[in-house]
Scaffold this motif. Sequence first.
Motif, mmCIF file in Angstrom:
data_model
loop_
_atom_site.group_PDB
_atom_site.id
_atom_site.type_symbol
_atom_site.label_atom_id
_atom_site.label_comp_id
_atom_site.label_asym_id
_atom_site.label_seq_id
_atom_site.Cartn_x
_atom_site.Cartn_y
_atom_site.Cartn_z
ATOM 1 N N VAL A 162 27.725 39.673 39.326
ATOM 2 C CA VAL A 162 28.511 38.650 40.011
ATOM 3 C C VAL A 162 29.076 37.653 39.013
ATOM 4 O O VAL A 162 30.242 37.239 39.112
ATOM 5 C CB VAL A 162 27.656 37.940 41.087
ATOM 6 C CG1 VAL A 162 28.430 36.772 41.703
ATOM 7 C CG2 VAL A 162 27.242 38.924 42.171
ATOM 8 N N ARG A 163 28.257 37.271 38.025
ATOM 9 C CA ARG A 163 28.738 36.331 37.003
ATOM 10 C C ARG A 163 29.928 36.906 36.246
ATOM 11 O O ARG A 163 30.906 36.199 35.964
ATOM 12 C CB ARG A 163 27.614 35.983 36.023
ATOM 13 C CG ARG A 163 26.587 35.012 36.550
ATOM 14 C CD ARG A 163 25.812 34.370 35.401
ATOM 15 N NE ARG A 163 25.190 35.369 34.527
ATOM 16 C CZ ARG A 163 23.975 35.881 34.722
ATOM 17 N NH1 ARG A 163 23.256 35.494 35.762
ATOM 18 N NH2 ARG A 163 23.478 36.759 33.876
ATOM 19 N N VAL A 164 29.849 38.183 35.911
ATOM 20 C CA VAL A 164 30.934 38.815 35.155
ATOM 21 C C VAL A 164 32.213 38.838 35.978
ATOM 22 O O VAL A 164 33.296 38.483 35.493
ATOM 23 C CB VAL A 164 30.531 40.237 34.720
ATOM 24 C CG1 VAL A 164 31.744 40.985 34.165
ATOM 25 C CG2 VAL A 164 29.423 40.195 33.687
ATOM 26 N N LEU A 165 32.117 39.257 37.253
ATOM 27 C CA LEU A 165 33.311 39.311 38.097
ATOM 28 C C LEU A 165 33.893 37.916 38.323
ATOM 29 O O LEU A 165 35.119 37.748 38.330
ATOM 30 C CB LEU A 165 32.974 39.966 39.445
ATOM 31 C CG LEU A 165 32.944 41.491 39.467
ATOM 32 C CD1 LEU A 165 32.537 41.983 40.842
ATOM 33 C CD2 LEU A 165 34.288 42.080 39.064
ATOM 34 N N ALA A 166 33.027 36.936 38.502
ATOM 35 C CA ALA A 166 33.516 35.566 38.679
ATOM 36 C C ALA A 166 34.219 35.091 37.419
ATOM 37 O O ALA A 166 35.304 34.488 37.477
ATOM 38 C CB ALA A 166 32.353 34.633 39.026
ATOM 39 N N ALA A 167 33.627 35.380 36.252
ATOM 40 C CA ALA A 167 34.226 34.940 34.993
ATOM 41 C C ALA A 167 35.582 35.600 34.763
ATOM 42 O O ALA A 167 36.544 34.956 34.328
ATOM 43 C CB ALA A 167 33.281 35.250 33.836
ATOM 44 N N LEU A 168 35.684 36.896 35.077
ATOM 45 C CA LEU A 168 36.956 37.597 34.906
ATOM 46 C C LEU A 168 38.009 37.082 35.882
ATOM 47 O O LEU A 168 39.183 36.939 35.522
ATOM 48 C CB LEU A 168 36.747 39.099 35.085
ATOM 49 C CG LEU A 168 35.896 39.793 34.022
ATOM 50 C CD1 LEU A 168 35.650 41.239 34.395
ATOM 51 C CD2 LEU A 168 36.559 39.697 32.657
#
Length: 332
Positions: A162-168
């Motif tokens: 989730v953190r990765v998708l939010a950051a992207l």
Amino acid sequence: MNTRVSGAVAGAVHAAVEAAVLAPSLHNTQPWSFAVSGDEIALRADPDRRLHVADPEGRQMLISCGAALFNVRLTLSALGYEPQVRVLPDADRPLLLATIRPGARVEPDEHTRLLHAEIERRRTHRAGFTGLPVPEHVIEALTAQAGSERADLVTVESEAGVRVLAALTNAAQDVQSQDRAFTLEVMRWSRPPGSARRDGVPARSYPAAPRRTSPQHFAQRDYARGQAWGSQADDLPVSTATGLVAVLTTLGDCREDWLAAGQALQRVLLHASAYGLSAAFHTQALEMHDLREFIRRHLCAGAYPQMIMRLGFALDESGSVRRASSDVLEES
């Protein structure tokens, strides 16, 4: 309308087109048109409504049209007709995406009637959700719905994912907000308060003072561009949760896959709506080739991401705007 078509069939055909225009589309562009000849509905893409900057290949346009196609199929089924569908029937006419006819009479099952009732109720959400979790049995049902349309709904369970998708998503939004072409395209589909237009994103459909969602924040589009637009929602203190993050994927990435993704998306959204769930879409990272490829390789096990969304329970009941079916329908 051909006089040899019965009144009941003609009524079902027109009801199907009226339902089709209620499908979701990026920036509410509504990139479709329909032609009715006898009992046949032709679904066509409208290239004048394609987002030339964000969607140069027309992938998101076809996903939107696929959602409209699902509404046609579902409405015919709910009215007691087996839909006969030909997808991409003519290679020499690339804008003709599908033809649909009402076939043999069938008795609609309870699930068909349930989904059909949600076509007018479903709304796109553009803010946070309440903290109520999505029940596991609902997640399983939504996954099954996507699978029935040759797509996969992958729920992102890990905090890291989730953190990765939010950051992207946030990075893509920041890049696009600095790009004049992207900005002008979003502005083209932003509607000020009181606008009589029946397309684009109306000011009341997003909060005037959005808050960051928790535990992870997914950037929303900036439709207001510094204007005092947006709804003055009084539920913001209890609507700040991220919700359930999911990615809709397909094994391939051709035009037929995009149409399948749109049909799967709409089936999932209507099923979610029946459980009281709303969806917020985040396509920014998928509009940038390098980021989409990163997501495909590292988060989707090689499958092609077609939509990133958050699902949850929302208190927002804002309406939507659509063009009348007569504005997109040609009859012969």
